[in-house]
Design a protein around this motif. Sequence first.
Motif, PDB file in Angstrom:
ATOM      1  N   GLY A 160       0.798  -1.215   0.000  1.00 19.91           N
ATOM      2  CA  GLY A 160       0.000   0.000   0.000  1.00 19.91           C
ATOM      3  C   GLY A 160       0.829   1.262   0.000  1.00 19.91           C
ATOM      4  O   GLY A 160       0.405   2.297   0.529  1.00 19.91           O
ATOM      5  N   LYS A 161       2.018   1.183  -0.605  1.00 20.27           N
ATOM      6  CA  LYS A 161       2.884   2.353  -0.665  1.00 20.27           C
ATOM      7  C   LYS A 161       2.481   3.247  -1.823  1.00 20.27           C
ATOM      8  O   LYS A 161       1.861   2.814  -2.791  1.00 20.27           O
ATOM      9  N   LYS A 162       2.878   4.513  -1.740  1.00 19.74           N
ATOM     10  CA  LYS A 162       2.468   5.478  -2.747  1.00 19.74           C
ATOM     11  C   LYS A 162       3.476   5.641  -3.895  1.00 19.74           C
ATOM     12  O   LYS A 162       3.182   6.280  -4.891  1.00 19.74           O
ATOM     13  N   GLY A 163       4.645   5.078  -3.751  1.00 19.39           N
ATOM     14  CA  GLY A 163       5.629   5.226  -4.811  1.00 19.39           C
ATOM     15  C   GLY A 163       6.934   4.554  -4.458  1.00 19.39           C
ATOM     16  O   GLY A 163       7.092   3.961  -3.376  1.00 19.39           O
ATOM     17  N   ILE A 164       7.895   4.658  -5.374  1.00 18.53           N
ATOM     18  CA  ILE A 164       9.163   3.940  -5.229  1.00 18.53           C
ATOM     19  C   ILE A 164       9.946   4.414  -4.008  1.00 18.53           C
ATOM     20  O   ILE A 164      10.642   3.626  -3.361  1.00 18.53           O
ATOM     21  N   LEU A 165       9.840   5.692  -3.645  1.00 18.80           N
ATOM     22  CA  LEU A 165      10.584   6.185  -2.494  1.00 18.80           C
ATOM     23  C   LEU A 165      10.117   5.528  -1.198  1.00 18.80           C
ATOM     24  O   LEU A 165      10.929   5.198  -0.330  1.00 18.80           O
ATOM     25  N   GLU A 166       8.822   5.320  -1.091  1.00 18.30           N
ATOM     26  CA  GLU A 166       8.298   4.645   0.108  1.00 18.30           C
ATOM     27  C   GLU A 166       8.725   3.175   0.122  1.00 18.30           C
ATOM     28  O   GLU A 166       8.997   2.614   1.184  1.00 18.30           O
ATOM     29  N   VAL A 167       8.780   2.562  -1.060  1.00 20.95           N
ATOM     30  CA  VAL A 167       9.247   1.178  -1.137  1.00 20.95           C
ATOM     31  C   VAL A 167      10.713   1.093  -0.745  1.00 20.95           C
ATOM     32  O   VAL A 167      11.141   0.163  -0.046  1.00 20.95           O
ATOM     33  N   GLN A 168      11.502   2.071  -1.163  1.00 25.29           N
ATOM     34  CA  GLN A 168      12.915   2.079  -0.788  1.00 25.29           C
ATOM     35  C   GLN A 168      13.082   2.235   0.712  1.00 25.29           C
ATOM     36  O   GLN A 168      13.976   1.618   1.311  1.00 25.29           O
ATOM     37  N   ASP A 169      12.211   3.028   1.330  1.00 23.07           N
ATOM     38  CA  ASP A 169      12.247   3.129   2.792  1.00 23.07           C
ATOM     39  C   ASP A 169      11.923   1.773   3.435  1.00 23.07           C
ATOM     40  O   ASP A 169      12.526   1.384   4.442  1.00 23.07           O
ATOM     41  N   LEU A 170      10.985   1.052   2.822  1.00 24.11           N
ATOM     42  CA  LEU A 170      10.632  -0.286   3.308  1.00 24.11           C
ATOM     43  C   LEU A 170      11.834  -1.225   3.187  1.00 24.11           C
ATOM     44  O   LEU A 170      12.146  -1.974   4.128  1.00 24.11           O
ATOM     45  N   LEU A 171      12.515  -1.175   2.048  1.00 26.53           N
ATOM     46  CA  LEU A 171      13.681  -2.035   1.834  1.00 26.53           C
ATOM     47  C   LEU A 171      14.811  -1.680   2.796  1.00 26.53           C
ATOM     48  O   LEU A 171      15.512  -2.566   3.300  1.00 26.53           O
TER      49      LEU A 171
ATOM     50  N   GLY B 164      14.349  -0.562   5.750  1.00 28.57           N
ATOM     51  CA  GLY B 164      13.918  -1.140   7.021  1.00 28.57           C
ATOM     52  C   GLY B 164      14.243  -2.619   7.115  1.00 28.57           C
ATOM     53  O   GLY B 164      14.644  -3.122   8.171  1.00 28.57           O
ATOM     54  N   ILE B 165      14.122  -3.325   5.987  1.00 32.99           N
ATOM     55  CA  ILE B 165      14.462  -4.749   5.966  1.00 32.99           C
ATOM     56  C   ILE B 165      15.968  -4.924   6.133  1.00 32.99           C
ATOM     57  O   ILE B 165      16.426  -5.827   6.848  1.00 32.99           O
ATOM     58  N   LEU B 166      16.746  -4.059   5.474  1.00 27.40           N
ATOM     59  CA  LEU B 166      18.199  -4.122   5.644  1.00 27.40           C
ATOM     60  C   LEU B 166      18.575  -3.903   7.112  1.00 27.40           C
ATOM     61  O   LEU B 166      19.518  -4.512   7.619  1.00 27.40           O
ATOM     62  N   ARG B 167      17.814  -3.047   7.781  1.00 21.09           N
ATOM     63  CA  ARG B 167      18.132  -2.696   9.168  1.00 21.09           C
ATOM     64  C   ARG B 167      17.690  -3.772  10.151  1.00 21.09           C
ATOM     65  O   ARG B 167      18.389  -4.044  11.130  1.00 21.09           O
ATOM     66  N   GLU B 168      16.564  -4.431   9.860  1.00 18.85           N
ATOM     67  CA  GLU B 168      15.995  -5.341  10.853  1.00 18.85           C
ATOM     68  C   GLU B 168      15.641  -6.730  10.322  1.00 18.85           C
ATOM     69  O   GLU B 168      15.347  -7.629  11.106  1.00 18.85           O
TER      70      GLU B 168
ATOM     71  N   GLY C 250      17.527 -13.403   6.978  1.00 21.34           N
ATOM     72  CA  GLY C 250      17.474 -14.450   5.963  1.00 21.34           C
ATOM     73  C   GLY C 250      17.277 -13.963   4.544  1.00 21.34           C
ATOM     74  O   GLY C 250      17.875 -12.989   4.092  1.00 21.34           O
ATOM     75  N   ARG C 251      16.365 -14.658   3.853  1.00 19.67           N
ATOM     76  CA  ARG C 251      16.143 -14.402   2.427  1.00 19.67           C
ATOM     77  C   ARG C 251      15.620 -12.981   2.173  1.00 19.67           C
ATOM     78  O   ARG C 251      15.978 -12.349   1.173  1.00 19.67           O
ATOM     79  N   ALA C 252      14.800 -12.474   3.081  1.00 16.79           N
ATOM     80  CA  ALA C 252      14.268 -11.121   2.916  1.00 16.79           C
ATOM     81  C   ALA C 252      15.397 -10.096   2.910  1.00 16.79           C
ATOM     82  O   ALA C 252      15.377  -9.128   2.129  1.00 16.79           O
ATOM     83  N   LEU C 253      16.380 -10.305   3.756  1.00 15.96           N
ATOM     84  CA  LEU C 253      17.531  -9.410   3.829  1.00 15.96           C
ATOM     85  C   LEU C 253      18.322  -9.446   2.516  1.00 15.96           C
ATOM     86  O   LEU C 253      18.732  -8.411   1.982  1.00 15.96           O
ATOM     87  N   TRP C 254      18.547 -10.639   2.019  1.00 18.36           N
ATOM     88  CA  TRP C 254      19.259 -10.847   0.744  1.00 18.36           C
ATOM     89  C   TRP C 254      18.520 -10.161  -0.396  1.00 18.36           C
ATOM     90  O   TRP C 254      19.111  -9.429  -1.199  1.00 18.36           O
ATOM     91  N   MET C 255      17.216 -10.379  -0.487  1.00 19.37           N
ATOM     92  CA  MET C 255      16.423  -9.779  -1.553  1.00 19.37           C
ATOM     93  C   MET C 255      16.434  -8.255  -1.471  1.00 19.37           C
ATOM     94  O   MET C 255      16.562  -7.560  -2.485  1.00 19.37           O
TER      95      MET C 255
ATOM     96  N   ASP D 174      25.965  -5.123  14.400  1.00 14.33           N
ATOM     97  CA  ASP D 174      26.837  -6.154  14.965  1.00 14.33           C
ATOM     98  C   ASP D 174      26.611  -7.502  14.287  1.00 14.33           C
ATOM     99  O   ASP D 174      27.261  -8.494  14.635  1.00 14.33           O
ATOM    100  N   ASP D 175      25.675  -7.540  13.346  1.00 12.21           N
ATOM    101  CA  ASP D 175      25.313  -8.788  12.669  1.00 12.21           C
ATOM    102  C   ASP D 175      26.116  -8.934  11.377  1.00 12.21           C
ATOM    103  O   ASP D 175      26.011  -8.092  10.476  1.00 12.21           O
ATOM    104  N   ALA D 176      26.907  -9.996  11.279  1.00  7.78           N
ATOM    105  CA  ALA D 176      27.781 -10.179  10.121  1.00  7.78           C
ATOM    106  C   ALA D 176      26.985 -10.309   8.823  1.00  7.78           C
ATOM    107  O   ALA D 176      27.367  -9.760   7.787  1.00  7.78           O
ATOM    108  N   GLY D 177      25.866 -11.032   8.867  1.00  4.70           N
ATOM    109  CA  GLY D 177      25.053 -11.193   7.675  1.00  4.70           C
ATOM    110  C   GLY D 177      24.507  -9.864   7.177  1.00  4.70           C
ATOM    111  O   GLY D 177      24.442  -9.613   5.971  1.00  4.70           O
ATOM    112  N   ARG D 178      24.121  -9.005   8.101  1.00  6.36           N
ATOM    113  CA  ARG D 178      23.602  -7.689   7.724  1.00  6.36           C
ATOM    114  C   ARG D 178      24.717  -6.839   7.098  1.00  6.36           C
ATOM    115  O   ARG D 178      24.510  -6.134   6.105  1.00  6.36           O
ATOM    116  N   ARG D 179      25.895  -6.893   7.680  1.00  7.47           N
ATOM    117  CA  ARG D 179      27.019  -6.137   7.131  1.00  7.47           C
ATOM    118  C   ARG D 179      27.353  -6.633   5.725  1.00  7.47           C
ATOM    119  O   ARG D 179      27.632  -5.840   4.817  1.00  7.47           O
TER     120      ARG D 179
END
Length: 266
Positions: A65-76, A78-82, A85-90, A115-120
């Motif tokens: 339900g996002k309004k555009g690509i910028l909001e989707v990038q904010d969502l992505l 957020g996934i990078l931050r928190e 697994g596969r969601a982080l990779w994608m 502090d998470d190696a996978g996130r880094r």
Amino acid sequence: RLDRDDFYVSGHEAALEAFRAASLLNKTDLESLFDYAYFLDKTGREEQAREIYGQVAGLLTKRKGKKGILEVQDLLLGILREGQGRALWMAAWVLGRTASASMAGRIAGILSASDDAGRRLHCATALGLLAAEEAVPILLDCLQDKTPKVRGSAATALGRIGAPSAVEPLSRLLRDSDQVSRRSAELALTRLASEHPDPTLVQVIAGVFRDLVPAPSSLRVFIARTLLLCAFRSNHLETIRNSLELVASELGDSGGMWAPYDTALR
């Protein structure tokens, strides 16, 4: 599903067709679309991959339900931050292939705070895909990360960006205790020499080559080959001659190893 750690690209068109067919059958399946884009990316079809990554981002826009690509990038982000697994990779790959280089600072902030190696690892991947020069300092720091895969991911990212300042640190990584890190450094240096050739970069590589004393002969030969690859790709005659003379004086004839380069020059 692809295994990101053991992924092996066969290059067979039949495999590519299978991914394409799966994505067409599941146009609303984020993971099928992503798998197709990732396979395209890994088989050298970057522009096609970007288009499919864009479709993944577009599907996210509708689903969340996002309004555009910028909001989707904010969502992505957020996934990078928190995410895990596969969601982080994608998230790393979709963001890296659809966002602009201006996103690098925010991704670098997530990387430095984690502090998470996978996130880094995935943040380093995203920064390399963005090809943002402002990310070079933090990626250079990551070459000393305690986790080998993070060091390897940072090396790959630096190779994508093409920063001359990365040559010396990548050359040091060639002596890393971890095989994956060493191989990533080799590929990054080769990519730098092949895709970003110019006389300035040749000089940097030549300086590293001169300083590799003492060093294992295999390491010196690799840097010599990288130097000559960059010199020839630069199409600068004087640079090529000087590089050949340096290699010949430092390594000698080495059983005629450098003859093909000399022949090409003549």
